[in-house]
Design a protein around this motif. Structure first.
Motif, short mmCIF file in Angstrom:
data_model
loop_
_atom_site.label_atom_id
_atom_site.label_comp_id
_atom_site.label_asym_id
_atom_site.label_seq_id
_atom_site.Cartn_x
_atom_site.Cartn_y
_atom_site.Cartn_z
N ILE A 116 0.85 -1.19 0.00
CA ILE A 116 0.00 0.00 0.00
C ILE A 116 0.89 1.24 0.00
CG2 ILE A 116 -1.75 1.31 1.27
CD1 ILE A 116 -2.65 -1.39 2.49
N THR A 117 0.58 2.19 -0.86
CA THR A 117 1.32 3.45 -0.89
C THR A 117 0.34 4.62 -0.79
OG1 THR A 117 1.27 3.63 -3.31
CG2 THR A 117 3.17 2.47 -2.33
N ALA A 118 0.84 5.75 -0.32
CA ALA A 118 0.01 6.95 -0.22
C ALA A 118 0.85 8.17 -0.54
CB ALA A 118 -0.60 7.07 1.17
N GLU A 119 0.31 9.07 -1.34
CA GLU A 119 0.93 10.37 -1.57
C GLU A 119 0.20 11.35 -0.65
OE1 GLU A 119 2.48 13.60 -2.05
OE2 GLU A 119 0.48 13.77 -2.95
N SER A 120 0.90 11.86 0.35
CA SER A 120 0.21 12.64 1.38
C SER A 120 0.50 14.14 1.32
CB SER A 120 0.60 12.13 2.78
OG SER A 120 1.92 12.48 3.10
N SER A 121 1.41 14.56 0.45
CA SER A 121 1.84 15.96 0.46
C SER A 121 0.98 16.87 -0.40
CB SER A 121 3.29 16.05 -0.02
OG SER A 121 3.36 15.76 -1.40
N GLY A 122 0.28 16.30 -1.38
CA GLY A 122 -0.45 17.13 -2.34
C GLY A 122 0.42 17.66 -3.46
N PHE A 123 1.68 17.19 -3.55
CA PHE A 123 2.56 17.60 -4.65
C PHE A 123 2.40 16.61 -5.81
CE2 PHE A 123 4.91 19.64 -1.08
CZ PHE A 123 4.85 20.94 -1.55
N GLU A 124 1.85 17.12 -6.89
CA GLU A 124 1.56 16.28 -8.05
C GLU A 124 2.79 15.53 -8.56
OE1 GLU A 124 0.39 17.29 -12.63
OE2 GLU A 124 -0.76 18.32 -11.08
N ALA A 125 3.97 16.16 -8.45
CA ALA A 125 5.19 15.57 -8.97
C ALA A 125 5.55 14.25 -8.29
CB ALA A 125 6.35 16.55 -8.83
N THR A 183 -2.36 -1.25 -3.63
CA THR A 183 -3.32 -0.15 -3.41
C THR A 183 -2.58 1.17 -3.30
OG1 THR A 183 -4.90 -1.59 -2.29
CG2 THR A 183 -5.08 0.77 -1.85
N PHE A 184 -3.06 2.14 -4.06
CA PHE A 184 -2.52 3.51 -4.00
C PHE A 184 -3.58 4.43 -3.42
CE2 PHE A 184 -2.22 7.79 -5.66
CZ PHE A 184 -0.92 8.12 -5.33
N VAL A 185 -3.16 5.29 -2.48
CA VAL A 185 -4.10 6.18 -1.79
C VAL A 185 -3.76 7.64 -2.12
CG1 VAL A 185 -5.05 6.88 0.44
CG2 VAL A 185 -4.30 4.51 0.08
N PHE A 186 -4.74 8.37 -2.62
CA PHE A 186 -4.60 9.81 -2.84
C PHE A 186 -4.87 10.51 -1.51
CE2 PHE A 186 -5.39 8.29 -7.12
CZ PHE A 186 -4.63 9.11 -7.92
N LEU A 187 -3.88 10.52 -0.64
CA LEU A 187 -4.05 11.07 0.70
C LEU A 187 -3.88 12.59 0.72
CD1 LEU A 187 -4.58 10.35 3.66
CD2 LEU A 187 -2.14 9.88 3.92
N GLY A 188 -3.15 13.15 -0.25
CA GLY A 188 -2.99 14.59 -0.34
C GLY A 188 -4.20 15.25 -0.97
N TRP A 189 -4.22 16.59 -0.92
CA TRP A 189 -5.29 17.36 -1.56
C TRP A 189 -4.68 18.17 -2.69
CZ3 TRP A 189 -6.49 22.56 -2.36
CH2 TRP A 189 -7.78 22.81 -2.83
N TYR A 190 -5.35 18.16 -3.85
CA TYR A 190 -4.83 18.83 -5.04
C TYR A 190 -5.79 19.95 -5.43
CZ TYR A 190 -2.29 14.51 -4.80
OH TYR A 190 -1.52 13.46 -4.32
N PRO A 191 -5.30 21.18 -5.58
CA PRO A 191 -6.20 22.33 -5.73
C PRO A 191 -6.96 22.38 -7.04
CG PRO A 191 -3.91 22.98 -5.98
CD PRO A 191 -3.89 21.57 -5.51
#
Length: 322
Positions: free
Chosen positions: A209-218, A232-240
């Protein structure tokens, strides 16, 4: 009209000031608390302060969304549930003020005065817990989290409590130190080495399981690449706005994608708060700064600058706990 002191954003992206604002009044479905602590979110809250979200409209507005204190007014539908003097923590609109109004469904009782400080930061771990419930983090899973802001740190702590082996990466020396000491099993210093390369040395096929938590698209591509086939990949960050990534990575790996939002239903929040009050989820070491209300203006205004990278968790003290 009764007024109160409040820390309000008065210029988008530039300034917050301590000013007098109208004191809120309870309606049938809300309570009002006398604030003891309000918790600052350097992430989502600053999106609002900088005008990248418009949750509160035009300035001046009171920012923040989490606070703890004691109940001073109870709406009609809360009678029997809450009493004057109850210790509570709340999710609300406009937390950084002497008095805060909160909807009944976003109020949680606390069992002791000592919990007021740490539980004024209950939202970040609730976001993480809701995400892990959706992702199904289990005993023995290997989890990788890109970014160790406060939500990433809380996600790491909660994943470990679920029995997972937790890896994370960040570029901030302070966040890396806190993560290594309190949150993860292995923290990668991404300012010195490529996190994906380091992770693949130990897990060439990727992790569960991985999660991107910073909201940095890169960071999306590398984080997806760190996930094993059918993981499983989790979109944990928020993207504007929009978020883009190389489609073939999740496509060829047949990844499960999780899009958690908000802080979960009441049982999720109450479970998190129980862990916080017991000390099992010990967030106190993640609070880097506690400031009194009369010092809050100066500290808050540094969050509009690069200096905000020197902060981890911030709480504002509006009155001395009894």
């Amino acid at each position: 009209m009764l007024t109160m002191k409040a820390l309000a954003v008065t210029e988008i992206g530039k300034r917050a000031e301590l000013i007098e604002m109208p004191r809120p009044e309870a309606d049938d479905n809300s309570i009002v608390i006398k604030t003891v602590y309000s918790g600052v979110s350097i992430g989502t809250e600053m999106w609002i302060a900088e005008g990248r979200r418009s949750d509160y409209g035009d300035p001046p507005f009171i920012n923040g969304y989490q606070a703890s204190g004691h109940v001073v007014e109870v709406g009609a539908n809360g009678v029997g549930q809450y009493q004057i003097g109850d210790l509570v923590t709340v999710f609300c609109s406009g937390a950084h003020a002497e008095y805060v109004k909160a909807s009944l469904w976003m109020v949680h009782k606390l069992s002791k005065v000592e919990s007021l400080k740490v539980c004024s930061m209950f939202v970040q771990p609730s976001v993480a817990a809701n995400a892990w419930n959706m992702a199904g983090v289990n005993m023995g899973d290997v989890v990788y989290i890109a970014g160790q802001g406060l939500i990433g740190q809380c996600a790491a702590m909660i994943a470990r409590l679920r029995g997972a082996y937790v890896i994370a990466s960040d570029i901030s020396a302070d966040r890396i130190r806190r993560s290594q000491e309190y949150c993860t099993d292995w923290t990668i210093d991404a300012s010195k080495e490529n996190a994906l390369d380091e992770l693949k040395k130990h897990y060439p096929n990727g992790v569960d399981i991985t999660a991107e938590s910073s909201g940095f698209e890169a960071l999306l591509d590398d984080t997806m690449s760190a996930t094993r086939n059918k993981g499983t990949f989790v979109f944990l960050g928020w993207y504007p706005d929009r978020a883009s990534f190389y489609f073939n990575t999740p496509h060829s790996k047949q990844l499960n994608a999780i899009f958690p939002c908000f802080i979960g239903e009441r049982p999720v929040r109450e479970g998190v708060i129980r862990l916080m009050e017991s000390g099992t989820l010990n967030m106190l070491p993640l609070i880097s700064h506690e400031v009194s209300w009369d010092e809050s203006e100066g500290v808050y205004n540094t969050l509009f600058t690069k200096q905000r990278n020197e902060y981890n968790g911030i709480v504002i003290r509006w009155e001395q706990p009894l």
